[in-house]
Design a protein around this motif. Structure first.
Motif, PDB file in Angstrom:
ATOM      1  N   UNK A 153       9.026   6.816  -5.540  1.00 28.36           N
ATOM      2  CA  UNK A 153       8.917   8.263  -5.371  1.00 28.36           C
ATOM      3  C   UNK A 153       7.749   8.810  -6.184  1.00 28.36           C
ATOM      4  N   UNK A 154       7.584   8.307  -7.421  1.00 27.00           N
ATOM      5  CA  UNK A 154       6.462   8.749  -8.261  1.00 27.00           C
ATOM      6  C   UNK A 154       5.129   8.415  -7.605  1.00 27.00           C
ATOM      7  N   UNK A 155       5.041   7.241  -7.002  1.00 25.36           N
ATOM      8  CA  UNK A 155       3.788   6.857  -6.322  1.00 25.36           C
ATOM      9  C   UNK A 155       3.496   7.809  -5.162  1.00 25.36           C
ATOM     10  N   UNK A 156       4.537   8.171  -4.426  1.00 22.91           N
ATOM     11  CA  UNK A 156       4.336   9.101  -3.314  1.00 22.91           C
ATOM     12  C   UNK A 156       3.920  10.476  -3.821  1.00 22.91           C
ATOM     13  N   UNK A 157       4.536  10.915  -4.912  1.00 25.20           N
ATOM     14  CA  UNK A 157       4.181  12.218  -5.478  1.00 25.20           C
ATOM     15  C   UNK A 157       2.721  12.238  -5.914  1.00 25.20           C
ATOM     16  N   UNK A 179       0.296  10.282  -4.844  1.00 18.67           N
ATOM     17  CA  UNK A 179      -0.563  10.214  -3.655  1.00 18.67           C
ATOM     18  C   UNK A 179      -0.671  11.571  -2.978  1.00 18.67           C
ATOM     19  N   UNK A 180       0.342  12.405  -3.169  1.00 25.87           N
ATOM     20  CA  UNK A 180       0.360  13.735  -2.555  1.00 25.87           C
ATOM     21  C   UNK A 180      -0.247  14.795  -3.483  1.00 25.87           C
ATOM     22  N   UNK A 181      -0.714  14.353  -4.662  1.00 28.39           N
ATOM     23  CA  UNK A 181      -1.315  15.291  -5.606  1.00 28.39           C
ATOM     24  C   UNK A 181      -0.311  16.056  -6.435  1.00 28.39           C
ATOM     25  N   UNK A 182       0.931  15.577  -6.493  1.00 32.63           N
ATOM     26  CA  UNK A 182       1.968  16.239  -7.276  1.00 32.63           C
ATOM     27  C   UNK A 182       2.237  15.450  -8.551  1.00 32.63           C
ATOM     28  N   UNK A 183       2.522  16.151  -9.638  1.00 25.01           N
ATOM     29  CA  UNK A 183       2.800  15.491 -10.912  1.00 25.01           C
ATOM     30  C   UNK A 183       4.286  15.145 -10.977  1.00 25.01           C
ATOM     31  N   UNK A 184       4.648  13.872 -11.140  1.00 27.13           N
ATOM     32  CA  UNK A 184       6.061  13.490 -11.215  1.00 27.13           C
ATOM     33  C   UNK A 184       6.754  14.140 -12.406  1.00 27.13           C
ATOM     34  N   UNK A 185       7.910  14.717 -12.185  1.00 28.06           N
ATOM     35  CA  UNK A 185       8.712  15.327 -13.241  1.00 28.06           C
ATOM     36  C   UNK A 185       9.950  14.469 -13.452  1.00 28.06           C
ATOM     37  N   UNK A 194      16.204  16.222  -6.279  1.00 29.54           N
ATOM     38  CA  UNK A 194      15.379  17.435  -6.350  1.00 29.54           C
ATOM     39  C   UNK A 194      13.907  17.102  -6.154  1.00 29.54           C
ATOM     40  N   UNK A 195      13.458  16.011  -6.758  1.00 25.37           N
ATOM     41  CA  UNK A 195      12.054  15.603  -6.609  1.00 25.37           C
ATOM     42  C   UNK A 195      11.754  15.219  -5.160  1.00 25.37           C
ATOM     43  N   UNK A 196      12.666  14.473  -4.560  1.00 33.02           N
ATOM     44  CA  UNK A 196      12.444  14.051  -3.173  1.00 33.02           C
ATOM     45  C   UNK A 196      12.392  15.259  -2.236  1.00 33.02           C
ATOM     46  N   UNK A 197      13.267  16.230  -2.465  1.00 31.09           N
ATOM     47  CA  UNK A 197      13.281  17.434  -1.638  1.00 31.09           C
ATOM     48  C   UNK A 197      11.957  18.180  -1.732  1.00 31.09           C
ATOM     49  N   UNK A 198      11.439  18.325  -2.945  1.00 33.57           N
ATOM     50  CA  UNK A 198      10.167  19.029  -3.125  1.00 33.57           C
ATOM     51  C   UNK A 198       9.015  18.288  -2.454  1.00 33.57           C
ATOM     52  N   UNK A 199       9.046  16.963  -2.537  1.00 36.11           N
ATOM     53  CA  UNK A 199       7.994  16.170  -1.898  1.00 36.11           C
ATOM     54  C   UNK A 199       8.059  16.318  -0.379  1.00 36.11           C
ATOM     55  N   UNK A 200       9.265  16.256   0.188  1.00 38.06           N
ATOM     56  CA  UNK A 200       9.408  16.397   1.639  1.00 38.06           C
ATOM     57  C   UNK A 200       8.961  17.780   2.106  1.00 38.06           C
ATOM     58  N   UNK A 201       9.266  18.801   1.318  1.00 36.22           N
ATOM     59  CA  UNK A 201       8.837  20.147   1.686  1.00 36.22           C
ATOM     60  C   UNK A 201       7.315  20.258   1.688  1.00 36.22           C
ATOM     61  N   UNK A 202       6.680  19.644   0.701  1.00 34.31           N
ATOM     62  CA  UNK A 202       5.220  19.700   0.632  1.00 34.31           C
ATOM     63  C   UNK A 202       4.592  18.918   1.787  1.00 34.31           C
ATOM     64  N   UNK A 203       5.134  17.738   2.077  1.00 32.47           N
ATOM     65  CA  UNK A 203       4.615  16.952   3.191  1.00 32.47           C
ATOM     66  C   UNK A 203       4.836  17.692   4.516  1.00 32.47           C
TER      67      UNK A 203
END
Length: 311
Positions: free
Chosen positions: A247-251, A253-259, A266-275
């Motif tokens: 998940x951190x690698x995907x974040x 790659x998407x330009x998001x800072x892993x929290x 919660x992190x996965x949901x935010x990543x899916x929303x951004x994608x």
């Protein structure tokens, strides 16, 4: 439209269904006694049982209760609620064979329609209903009509698919919608018509300690994905670490800072929303938080319409 997105009504063949019930029971589930525990035969999935399910404990009271919901004068929608993407259907097939042998079963359109004409005829003869994303009207109509004939309809999977131990996931509304429509039609000609929505819940249990084998599989995954193992982690913690690292690698790659303080969900949901937002911009569609399925349907259509256009 391509064949994969066109609904074709099943043409159930009772003889084939009976044969495939036996094949499923032996080849897919239990295996062949005497061979399934004998080297080297137990390394062959068909002799051992592809899913390696040795025994299904289906209490007679439960069987009779489910069987009583099926038959003439009734329309029954069977709604399994469990994880897994292969063994589950094989177990469901065994269950319905004991209570409503000619029950229809929903399956992904990629299986029913996407494997060529011969396989499409085979699956339709096995009474599979193609679930076509964004175009389920014909499948629902056929399901209601078939259920009103006294045969069950297995909506697979009706519950949310995921590993959630002893927690039963929420049922999806499709069964209830079809149930109400079947009730309206059935009562128009028979005031005694009964409509059933029958949730089916089962769980898997290992018959021996499999932690060493799981640890070996986990080590293979860690090595393949170049994920460093943390020595103090238990097996569940190792598996969580694998998922969290991916998940951190995907974040990133998407330009998001892993929290790492936030939960995985919660992190996965935010990543899916951004994608989803980015994909929506590419196809001129603004998806809401609960419209990912519609976004994917429109994206597939966009790809079909733009095939051959490099830009």
């Amino acid at each position: 439209m391509s064949r994969i997105d066109v609904f074709v009504a099943p043409r159930p063949n009772p003889a084939l269904i009976r044969i495939m019930t036996v094949v499923n029971r032996v080849v897919m589930l239990h295996g062949i006694p005497g061979f399934r525990d004998l080297l080297p035969f137990n390394r062959l999935a068909g002799l051992r049982g592809v899913a390696n399910v040795r025994h299904i404990e289906f209490p007679d009271d439960d069987r009779q209760r489910l069987k009583a919901c099926c038959g003439a004068g009734k329309a029954t929608f069977i709604t399994p609620n469990h994880p897994e993407f292969f063994t589950d259907w094989m177990i469901d097939k065994e269950i319905v064979s004991q209570v409503s042998p000619l029950a229809a079963s929903w399956a992904t359109h990629g299986v029913v329609n996407g494997l060529g004409r011969i396989m499409q005829k085979f699956w339709l003869a096995n009474n599979l209903i193609a679930q076509i994303p964004g175009n389920s009207g014909a499948a629902k109509e056929h399901s209601i009509a078939w259920a009103l004939k006294g045969h069950g309809v297995l909506l697979h999977p009706e519950g949310g698919v995921g590993w959630h131990a002893n927690v039963v996931g929420s049922l999806l509304p499709g069964a209830v919608e079809m149930g109400f429509e079947a009730l309206k039609r059935g009562r128009a000609t028979d005031q005694d018509c009964r409509i059933w929505i029958a949730p089916v819940v089962w769980k898997l249990a290992f018959t021996k300690n499999v932690e060493p084998a799981l640890a070996q599989e986990c080590a293979y995954v860690e090595k393949s994905l170049k994920i460093e193992r943390r020595a103090a982690d238990t097996l569940p913690e190792r598996i969580h670490h694998v998922y969290a690292t991916l998940l951190s690698r995907d974040e990133i790659a998407c330009g998001m800072a892993p929290d790492e303080r936030a939960s995985y969900a919660a992190r996965q949901t935010q990543l899916l929303l951004e994608l989803s937002r980015r994909l929506g911009e590419g196809i001129s569609f603004d998806p809401g938080a609960n419209e990912i399925a519609e976004l994917l349907r429109r994206s597939r259509r966009w790809l079909r319409e733009n095939t051959g256009d490099a830009e």
